[in-house]
Write a protein that holds these residues in place. Structure first.
Motif: not given
Length: 129
Positions: A62, A109, A112-113
């Motif tokens: 990511s 994302e 959040e991860e």
């Protein structure tokens, strides 16, 4: 005077096109590097029979994808500087919006991860003697 202006304009357009190509290439190479690292981490995890923590691999990929999208967006912005028509500018604008949206979701994302991983680490630390 208009002849020299035309030559200068052509040179600027050519330079921007080369710069755009270079930035797009850097973006593509960034995706390739991210993919190689993710595949390497995955293969290593499988070979060492580690716990199935795919989130670390996903976060690695990511990060590289988000960076590559930034490069691609930069190349799109350069394209608008030399776009010959409103239709081209509209297409480039739509592409920029899509890439910006993808980057925003990827970044969200990743945050959040990271927060979830930090919460797990805190819980492990609190539970240990």
């Amino acid at each position: 005077m208009s002849e020299s202006f035309g030559a200068t304009e052509a040179w600027v357009i050519q330079a921007v096109q080369w710069l755009k190509l270079l930035i797009e290439t850097v973006g593509a190479v960034t995706v390739g590097i991210g993919m190689l690292l993710a595949v390497w981490q995955f293969a290593r995890m499988v070979a060492l029979r580690e716990a199935n923590d795919y989130n670390r691999i996903r976060l690695t990929l990511s990060r590289y994808l988000a960076l590559a999208l930034e490069f691609q967006l930069g190349a799109d912005i350069l394209s608008t500087a030399i776009a010959p028509s409103w239709q081209e500018i509209g297409k480039l604008g739509a592409i920029a919006v899509i890439r910006t949206g993808l980057n925003w979701f990827l970044s969200r994302e990743m945050v959040e991860e990271r927060e979830a991983n930090a919460a797990v680490a805190r819980a492990r630390h609190a539970g240990s003697p």
